[in-house]
Each structure stands twice: as C-alpha cells, then as structure tokens.
Write an enzyme that holds these catalytic residues in place. Structure first.
Site, PDB file in Angstrom:
ATOM      1  N   CYS A   2      27.834  62.120  14.777  1.00 23.04           N
ATOM      2  CA  CYS A   2      27.335  61.968  13.409  1.00 23.04           C
ATOM      3  C   CYS A   2      26.990  60.522  13.097  1.00 23.04           C
ATOM      4  CB  CYS A   2      28.397  62.412  12.403  1.00 23.04           C
ATOM      5  SG  CYS A   2      28.879  64.109  12.597  1.00 23.04           S
ATOM      6  N   ARG A  27      22.258  58.604  18.796  1.00 23.82           N
ATOM      7  CA  ARG A  27      23.674  58.945  18.906  1.00 23.82           C
ATOM      8  C   ARG A  27      23.879  60.427  19.239  1.00 23.82           C
ATOM      9  NH1 ARG A  27      26.981  55.264  15.923  1.00 23.82           N
ATOM     10  NH2 ARG A  27      28.359  56.913  15.207  1.00 23.82           N
ATOM     11  N   TRP A  75      26.374  66.076  14.064  1.00 23.59           N
ATOM     12  CA  TRP A  75      26.641  66.618  15.397  1.00 23.59           C
ATOM     13  C   TRP A  75      27.778  67.607  15.188  1.00 23.59           C
ATOM     14  CZ3 TRP A  75      30.642  66.358  19.158  1.00 23.59           C
ATOM     15  CH2 TRP A  75      30.238  66.630  20.473  1.00 23.59           C
ATOM     16  N   ASN A 100      31.572  61.017   8.901  1.00 23.91           N
ATOM     17  CA  ASN A 100      31.625  60.984  10.362  1.00 23.91           C
ATOM     18  C   ASN A 100      33.107  61.035  10.737  1.00 23.91           C
ATOM     19  OD1 ASN A 100      31.526  60.440  13.077  1.00 23.91           O
ATOM     20  ND2 ASN A 100      30.774  58.327  12.851  1.00 23.91           N
ATOM     21  N   GLY A 101      33.481  61.989  11.598  1.00 27.01           N
ATOM     22  CA  GLY A 101      34.884  62.102  11.995  1.00 27.01           C
ATOM     23  C   GLY A 101      35.334  63.546  11.868  1.00 27.01           C
ATOM     24  N   GLU A 483      28.449  59.810  39.372  1.00 24.46           N
ATOM     25  CA  GLU A 483      27.570  59.316  38.316  1.00 24.46           C
ATOM     26  C   GLU A 483      26.165  59.912  38.468  1.00 24.46           C
ATOM     27  OE1 GLU A 483      27.948  57.964  35.581  1.00 24.46           O
ATOM     28  OE2 GLU A 483      26.009  57.067  35.096  1.00 24.46           O
ATOM     29  N   LYS A 487      24.352  62.182  35.651  1.00 25.88           N
ATOM     30  CA  LYS A 487      23.013  61.900  35.103  1.00 25.88           C
ATOM     31  C   LYS A 487      22.139  63.133  35.185  1.00 25.88           C
ATOM     32  CE  LYS A 487      23.601  59.091  33.318  1.00 25.88           C
ATOM     33  NZ  LYS A 487      24.724  58.225  33.170  1.00 25.88           N
ATOM     34  N   GLU A 490      23.313  65.881  32.736  1.00 26.17           N
ATOM     35  CA  GLU A 490      23.132  65.481  31.333  1.00 26.17           C
ATOM     36  C   GLU A 490      21.696  65.688  30.857  1.00 26.17           C
ATOM     37  OE1 GLU A 490      25.921  61.772  29.986  1.00 26.17           O
ATOM     38  OE2 GLU A 490      24.492  61.340  31.570  1.00 26.17           O
ATOM     39  N   HIS A 506      36.022  71.908  52.599  1.00 24.45           N
ATOM     40  CA  HIS A 506      37.164  72.542  51.932  1.00 24.45           C
ATOM     41  C   HIS A 506      36.714  73.367  50.726  1.00 24.45           C
ATOM     42  CE1 HIS A 506      39.904  70.444  54.521  1.00 24.45           C
ATOM     43  NE2 HIS A 506      39.326  69.300  54.218  1.00 24.45           N
ATOM     44  N   LYS A 605      25.728  59.919  21.993  1.00 27.87           N
ATOM     45  CA  LYS A 605      25.813  58.604  22.632  1.00 27.87           C
ATOM     46  C   LYS A 605      27.201  58.011  22.442  1.00 27.87           C
ATOM     47  CE  LYS A 605      24.235  54.946  24.637  1.00 27.87           C
ATOM     48  NZ  LYS A 605      24.133  55.128  26.099  1.00 27.87           N
TER      49      LYS A 605
HETATM   50  C1  G6P Z   1      29.389  59.679  25.802  1.00 31.55           C
HETATM   51  C2  G6P Z   1      28.060  59.147  26.299  1.00 31.55           C
HETATM   52  C3  G6P Z   1      28.209  58.633  27.722  1.00 31.55           C
HETATM   53  C4  G6P Z   1      29.324  57.602  27.787  1.00 31.55           C
HETATM   54  C5  G6P Z   1      30.633  58.142  27.220  1.00 31.55           C
HETATM   55  C6  G6P Z   1      31.661  57.038  27.054  1.00 31.55           C
HETATM   56  O1  G6P Z   1      29.714  60.822  26.509  1.00 31.55           O
HETATM   57  O2  G6P Z   1      27.061  60.153  26.249  1.00 31.55           O
HETATM   58  O3  G6P Z   1      26.994  58.047  28.139  1.00 31.55           O
HETATM   59  O4  G6P Z   1      29.510  57.218  29.114  1.00 31.55           O
HETATM   60  O5  G6P Z   1      30.418  58.697  25.929  1.00 31.55           O
HETATM   61  O6  G6P Z   1      31.163  56.141  26.099  1.00 31.55           O
HETATM   62  P1  G6P Z   1      31.566  54.613  26.015  1.00 31.55           P
HETATM   63  O7  G6P Z   1      30.749  54.096  24.850  1.00 31.55           O
HETATM   64  O8  G6P Z   1      33.027  54.587  25.743  1.00 31.55           O
HETATM   65  O9  G6P Z   1      31.204  53.976  27.301  1.00 31.55           O
END
Ligand code: G6P
Length: 610
Positions: A2, A27, A75, A100-101, A483, A487, A490, A506, A605
């Site tokens: 949010c 975000r 969100w 937000n929260g 990672e 990616k 996501e 395994h 984000k």
């Molecule tokens: C969310 C974002 C990721 C990020 C993670 C941790 O899931 O989409 O891209 O890696 O939060 O966020 P931070 O700001 O703590 O690195």
C-alpha cells in the site's frame, strides 16, 4: 505494498495526488483511490480497481476540486481487490482515512463498532479506523485527539492519513510500524509512504518516528508523540530529483536498472577503497574496534536480499573462517535461537522498511549481539536508523519490483565488509590487494556482460513456452541460481526452482525431460568437474541445458548444450557477474510473454506488512 499520498495546499490537490499515486505504483498494488474535500460538496471519493490510470480516467473531465485530499494504492491483505475494499475508507461521510499496514485486532473492534450502530461497507481492517475516529469525534473530541485516542485501540502496524469534512484546514497523520514521511513545501505540505511520491512538489522531508502524530496546516507542520506532547524531528533535504524515477530511453524500469549496475557498483565502491585495501571506518567512526572482536555473524534478510546474505555466508566462512548463519527474517523472528559467541548481527535490505527484517532486528536487539550492522539502499529508512552501523549501497532508487541493481550493490557492499573484517581476521595484505584490484574491474566487466543482451534474448525464446524451469549452481553460485529462479518466477510467472547441482539426483532429476529447461551457473572453478557430471545427468534424460560459464572450452562445449560465456573474474567475485545474464534472461522471457515486468501481479516492492 500500500502507498499513501496526501496534500494540503492553496491549489487543487487532485493532480498532485494522482501524480503521487503514479510514483507509488512501483510498490505494487491492485486498486487505487482518493478523497478530496470540496468546500461545497464535502468529501468527494473516487476509487478504481487496477491501475492508477483507470482512476485517472474516471477523473478526466472536471475532476475533483479542492485543496485538501488523501489518496492510496491498495495491495490487498484483508478483503479481495475490489472497488468497495479500495481506500480511502469513510465514516458517515465525515471522516476519510488511508492506511498502510495491518490492524491485527480489527475483528474485535469491528464487533464493538457494529454494536454501536456503525455500518461497514468493506471487508478491510481499515474501515474500523475511520469509524473509531468518528466515534471519538462524536464524543466531542477534536480531530487530532480523536486520532490519538483511536490508535490506542489498535494492535499491529499502521501509517494513516486522516481528514474530516468540517476541518478544511487540517490533515492528520500518524505512524506506528509502517513508514510515513512529511513533505515540507511553501504554503503547502504533504504526507507519503516514500519520498518518490513527493519529489515533484518538494525535496524537504521530515521522517516520522514510531508513535508520532503530525498535524499539517497550509502554513505549519506540528509534530506530537503518542501522548500528544510536542516533539521535534529533523528536516532533511534530499538530493533526489523527480526525474530520478523516469524510465529514460528504456522500455521498463527493470531494464534501466539492470543497465545501471556498472555505475551503481562504481558508486558503491567510491570513497571506500584506498590504493590497495579498504579504508578504515567505512562502517562508522568506532567500527574497527568492534570488527576486531567479531567471532561470528548472523545475517537476516528477505527475498533477494536474503540471497545476497547467502552469498556472503560462503564468503565469510570460506575466506575468513568465521562462522556465519544466514536466515530469512520471517523465520528467525518467530523461533528461539542460540546466539553465536561475539556475534555481529547483519541485516540486509534494499528498502530498509521490510516488516519482517525490521521485526527480526528489533527482536535480536534484545539478545547479546556485539552490535547491529545494516546494509541498505535508503539512508533515511527505519532499518538504518535503528542499527548501530551502516554500510549504504549506492544503487539509487530502484523502482522495478524485481530487484536487480540493489542485489549486485549489496554483494559489493558485503564483499567490502568481508575485506574490512579480513584485515582483523587473517586475510593477508596481498590477498586484500588482489581483491581490491578485482573489485575495481567489476564495472567494466559488467558493461561487457550487458553487451550479451541480444544472445540472451535468443536464449529467452527457448524458455518462453515452458511451464517450469530448474536452476542449478554450486558453492557461492548456488544462491545465484536461487536468485535467477526467483527473477524468472517473479516476472514471467514460469515456475522455477533452484537446487545445489549435487542435489539433482535426490529428487528434481525425476522432473527432467525435453520440456524442462535447466539453467546452470557454471564458472570454471574447483567444482566445475562435479558440475559437468550433473550436466551429463540432465543430458542423458533429454533435458534442455542453458549454461552460463566463464570458460566455454573447459565446459567441453558440444551441440547439445546452449552455453553463453561471461568474462572471467576471481571466482569469489564471479557470483556478482553471473547474476546479470540471469536477470536479462528473466527480463527477456517476461517481455516475450507480455507480462507486467515492472509491477508483476500480486507482488510488492516494499513489503511493509508481515
Ligand atoms: C519484496 C521485493 C523483493 C525484495 C524483498 C526484500 O519481496 O519484491 O524484491 O527482495 O521484498 O526487500 P528489501 O527491501 O528488504 O530488500
């Protein structure tokens, strides 16, 4: 997650609110809305599911007229992403709230308020806030007092913007847990979840602390603590400009940010290296004495930042011989854990506002750690302010939800930490000099990797029709495989899993057939021969191999393997280099699939709720 923007001005605020919402889009959100106080018509609300653009289109034409307003990107947490759940939420056409929260005890409060005759029109936890404030207003309390009293009922996290129909000269804000910042203008003031939203109107900001309330009038900002005692918070001037959040010539923020990596890494190294080592005190004035005492490390982070922490775990144990535990913050915060001897607590976060990382830090502060170090990209964030030492990444604002330049700069900052620790823990001067030389070459090497964009786009064509993908790596390249898989899932929504290559037989080998692409991170190091056996296992089952290596010859290239060579660097640093082709692979696959690259569905984000 949010996003909040609010404004009190001498001009119509709707354009400021809509532009602010656009700048909060990164975000992650699923609906948007705003309320503007019109002197004649009262609180005017408009909401829409989907993009901010959908909301803007509804307002096209006359729009909403008024000099006080609040707006929100939602969100969904409590209640589906529908128009009736979108913020702002209102009570009896008198109070409007953006939040937000999460209010954890909302169900109980909802019951109490229903019994008092309040009608609920949404499934959200937020609506109780509007009615609870209204309830105090009806008891004769002033708006600021009503907000202060209302929040005493709530457990959980909140950042709130509140306006009232009969209070055209006041915007009230309060924060507990979730971030909220005041933007200070001339004859106009603003609130927002992050400064990006306010950069078109001001560069001067006040960061609210937990429990703070703010009363914004056109000519004045007053701050109070939770007991309504006046407090002062510093005014900070940001050097960021509104343009920093432009895509420039790039089709997506993510592509722009991938290409910014050489500069971001150079800036993260800037001012931290001497001729042949790492400068003393890069973690702060008294940090060297503490680094000397460190005998172990505990790393906490979420998402991509957690993967950076995992790479650092290999570095710290492999190069320094110091025990290093790495754990996702959301697990750590809810279990009893034993503190290692003379342990440095290290949190890693791009935003510095991730709820689980912050909670884990706060909880660990009660234990016997030597101190708390944060590696972070946002200087004014809660994580930075609550840590004893910081090492900032200088990636600049990262807008794409899928983290790219934040990750590689985190790795660089972590390697600087390894060298700073290494001075006191057995890394000899010649080795440090060698690593410093290698670090200095990274931006140029990264540029070369970026030139592989076209062949990587061709590799992406072989992924785009697939439903699943496996990623393999070994040693400190295993987190890079993780990672890469993160990616891909996501942004392209292709199901992707990563495994340490030795684990293949395994379990995951059972999945391998002609429809299962297997992406391998295969630098020429001591584990290459082992990895080659793993590739054979895949090949024998007809699996489609896409291999990223720094030595095609050593790999024993033949027609059955699609491989791509990246320039070689020292093996300890090659995770940083091998990350980039995997970012580009995910990016091009997503573009070919036509997904929303910068704002993938359901993701945020900055995850400021649990
Ligand atoms: C969310 C974002 C990721 C990020 C993670 C941790 O899931 O989409 O891209 O890696 O939060 O966020 P931070 O700001 O703590 O690195």
């Amino acid at each position: 997650m949010c996003g909040i923007i609010g404004a009190i001005a001498q001009r119509d605020v709707e354009p400021i609110l809509i532009e602010g919402l656009r700048r909060l889009e990164y975000r992650g959100y699923d609906s948007a809305g705003l309320v503007v106080l019109n002197p004649d018509a009262g609180l005017q609300r408009e909401r829409a599911v989907g993009k901010v653009e959908a909301l803007a289109q509804r307002l096209a034409g006359d729009g909403l007229r008024g000099t006080l307003g609040i707006a929100h990107t939602r969100w969904a947490t409590h209640g589906s992403p529908t128009e009736y759940n979108a913020h702002p939420h209102m009570s009896r056409d008198h109070i409007a709230v953006v939040h937000n929260g999460i209010i954890e005890n909302y169900a109980e409060i909802r019951g109490e308020l229903k019994a008092k005759g309040y009608t609920f029109t949404s499934d959200t936890d937020t609506e109780v806030i509007a009615h609870q404030i209204m309830d105090y207003c009806l008891q004769g309390l002033d708006l600021l007092e009503s907000v202060q009293r209302a929040v005493t009922h709530f457990t959980g996290a909140y950042a709130l913007g509140v306006i009232a129909r009969d209070q055209p000269d006041r915007l009230i804000a309060v924060r507990q847990g979730s971030p909220l910042i005041i933007g200070v203008g001339i004859g106009e003031h603003f609130i927002a979840s992050d400064i990006q939203a306010m950069l078109p109107v001001t560069q001067r900001f006040i960061y609210l602390e937990n429990g703070d309330l703010a009363e914004l009038r056109r000519d004045q900002v007053r701050l109070f603590n939770a007991e309504l005692q006046p407090v002062e918070r510093p005014l900070t001037e940001s050097s960021l400009t509104a343009g920093a959040a432009d895509r420039g010539r790039y089709r997506h923020f993510m592509l722009k940010e991938i290409h910014e990596q050489p500069r971001a890494v150079a800036e993260t190294l800037e001012g931290r290296l001497s001729g042949d080592g790492v400068l003393e005190g890069i973690l702060g004035p008294d940090s060297e004495a503490l680094l000397k005492r460190v005998k172990s490390l505990q790393i906490l982070a979420c998402g991509t930042s957690y993967h950076a922490g995992m790479v650092a775990g290999y570095w710290i144990e492999g190069l320094l011989g110091l025990p290093c535990r790495v754990e996702v913050a959301s697990e750590f915060r809810y279990r009893r854990h034993a503190v290692l001897p003379d342990c440095l607590l290290l949190t890693i976060s791009q935003s510095g506002e991730t709820a689980d990382s912050l909670a884990a830090l706060r909880q660990a502060r009660e234990d016997d750690y030597l101190g708390a170090l944060a590696i972070c990209n946002v200087p004014e964030s809660s994580l930075v302010r609550e840590s004893d030492m910081v090492l900032m990444t200088h990636a600049g604002p990262e807008i794409g939800v899928a983290s790219t330049k934040a990750f590689t700069t985190q790795l660089v900052a972590l390697f600087l930490l390894v060298l700073a620790l290494g001075r006191h823990h057995g890394l000899d001067a010649a080795r440090i000099r060698h690593f410093v030389e290698q670090l200095r070459t990274l931006p140029a090497v990264m540029e070369k990797v970026l030139h592989l964009d076209a062949p990587i786009e061709r590799l992406a064509m072989s992924l785009v029709e697939k439903q699943h993908a496996l990623f393999l790596g070994r040693g400190c390249h295993y987190p890079i495989a993780l990672e890469g898989a993160l990616k891909l899932k996501e942004i392209s929504y292709i199901h992707a899993e990563a495994y340490p290559a030795g684990e293949l037989k395994h379990g995951p080998l059972a999945l391998v057939d002609a429809d299962m692409p297997v992406v391998v991170v295969a630098p020429n190091n001591a584990l290459l021969e082992k990895l080659k056996s793993n590739l054979e296992e895949v090949r024998a089952r007809g699996g489609h191999l896409l291999v990223f290596t720094d030595d095609v010859e050593a790999l024993g290239h033949d027609g059955a393997i699609q491989s791509l060579a990246v320039p070689p660097v020292d093996d300890w640093l090659s995770p940083i280099i091998h990350t980039i082709p995997l970012q580009l692979l995910a990016y091009h696959t997503a573009v070919l699939k036509g997904t929303d690259v910068d704002q993938p569905r359901n993701l945020a984000k900055s995850v400021t709720v649990e």
